[in-house]
Design an enzyme around this catalytic site. Structure first.
Site: not given
Length: 414
Positions: A92, A370, A400
């Site tokens: 991510c 996302h 994160c």
């Protein structure tokens, strides 16, 4: 050391990441990346033969998202062949890392013009995913599992909420605020400066606005959603008797008394497709090419934390990058903490004792989605746009990442 300047930032709208449902899902990931690269070129009258490198973030690098998307997308966008490209994976965090590395190259004097960014077509990666356990849980990788058991991220989110004593009501409230803020931002055109439409190969518009938000979301509608990750707890991951649940309860024994499952589709990040690009240059390059910097990159950092809980590195990453920059939490006008799960943002706000009005001012991933490898670059652009809109000075962006990591970056509006 030279300064690294952000000249421009742009992104696609985020499309629902499901084949047959999302407006971008029929396109090749390379097409999304080429869209934002072309926009960066055209918006800045960029001579692409002078672009030193393209540093791109893509998490799931397989199939259509493999083969160095940064380079291939630049060629697809019509860039000069002199413009090289590389693609990286920090899960991510890839979209922040691509910008951090671009800044490092410029600040070191090795490069003068670098385009950073990222792409993730979650409609593609979810449709083509191997139904087996993810690589970090691969049955043949028992050595790593013995040292650092790693489970499904939603299970981690619920475990953190349990350990921190954060209840569902607080997490749903944050999700509701995210939707409200995103709806306001869209209505007021706060994303318009960065948003570029995606066209089909025949020239028709595929998507020119956010597709994922649900502005009608209320606490009542959220309370009616079933939690999701309790269903993962007993799923076996190998022939050793391990399940998603006992990989985390084996290390955190207090969780054996029970995990409070509080996350669901409404307070977790949305599955979407998207891409973003950021133009980073030196002062000399900007001056020579008549480019006006919008921000400078003040500091970057990377931080690791417990791989088993996986999602807790943003707080120490924020502290580390603030120390590098010689700033305090009060100096930051805009915080972007990716809403991978509601507990990540809620814990970030509580641990750093932040003013909530400064955090995810225009909504976050619970409302907007996302797109894994692209999100970090999207958030940097969002923070910059908001600093300009509100006349702020400093923005801090962090998120994160799998493996228990978090990159962070601080930018200063010029």
């Amino acid at each position: 050391m030279a300064e690294a300047y952000i000249i421009d930032a742009c992104r696609t709208p985020r499309g629902i990441g499901k084949v047959g449902k999302g407006a971008l899902a029929h396109l090749h990931p390379q097409h999304l990346a080429a869209t934002v690269l072309g926009a960066i070129r055209d918006r800045n009258n960029l001579d692409t033969s002078t672009v030193d490198d393209i540093i791109w973030g893509t998490s799931s690098q397989r199939g259509a998202q493999g083969a160095d998307l940064g380079r291939m997308a630049a060629l697809d966008a019509g860039f000069d062949t002199k413009a090289s490209g590389v693609t990286l994976d920090r899960f991510c965090g890839s979209g922040i890392t691509s910008v951090s590395l671009a800044a490092a190259q410029v600040m070191s004097g090795m490069e003068g013009c670098v385009i950073a960014g990222g792409t993730e077509m979650m409609s593609y990666t979810s449709a083509t995913a191997d139904p087996k356990v993810p690589p970090m849980l691969d049955a043949g990788n028992l050595s790593l599992r013995t040292k650092h058991p790693q489970t499904q991220q939603g299970v981690c989110a619920d475990a953190i909420a349990t350990l921190e004593g954060i209840d569902r009501e607080a997490l749903d409230q944050l999700a509701c605020v995210s939707q409200q803020r995103a709806a306001r931002a869209i209505e007021e055109g706060r994303f318009d400066k960065s948003l570029v439409p995606v066209h089909n190969p025949d020239g028709t518009v595929a998507l020119d606005k956010e597709e994922f938000p649900r502005p009608g979301t209320t606490m009542e509608t959220l309370s009616g959603l079933r939690t999701v990750f309790n269903m993962y707890m007993d799923i076996p991951v190998d022939d050793q008797g391990n399940t998603y649940g006992n990989l985390i309860t084996g290390k955190y024994e207090t969780l054996k008394e029970g995990v409070n499952h509080v996350h669901h589709a409404g307070n977790s990040s949305g599955v979407v497709d998207g891409a973003a690009a950021i133009l980073v240059t030196s002062k000399d390059y900007a001056d020579k090419n008549g480019l006006k910097p919008r921000a400078r990159i003040v500091a970057t950092c990377n931080m690791g934390d417990c791989p088993t809980l996986m999602l807790n590195a943003p707080v120490p990453a924020a502290k580390k990058v603030l120390e590098k920059a010689g700033l305090t939490t009060d100096d930051i006008d805009v915080y972007e903490i990716n809403e991978a799960f509601s507990v990540v943002a809620e814990k970030f706000i509580r641990d750093l004792d932040l003013d909530r009005s400064k955090v995810n001012i225009n909504g976050g991933a619970m409302a907007l989605g996302h797109p894994i490898g692209a999100t970090g670059s999207i958030l940097i652009g969002t923070a910059l746009d908001e600093l300009e809109r509100s006349n702020g000075r400093y923005g801090l962006i962090t998120m994160c990442a799998a493996g228990g990591m978090a990159p962070a970056i601080i930018i200063e509006r010029i």
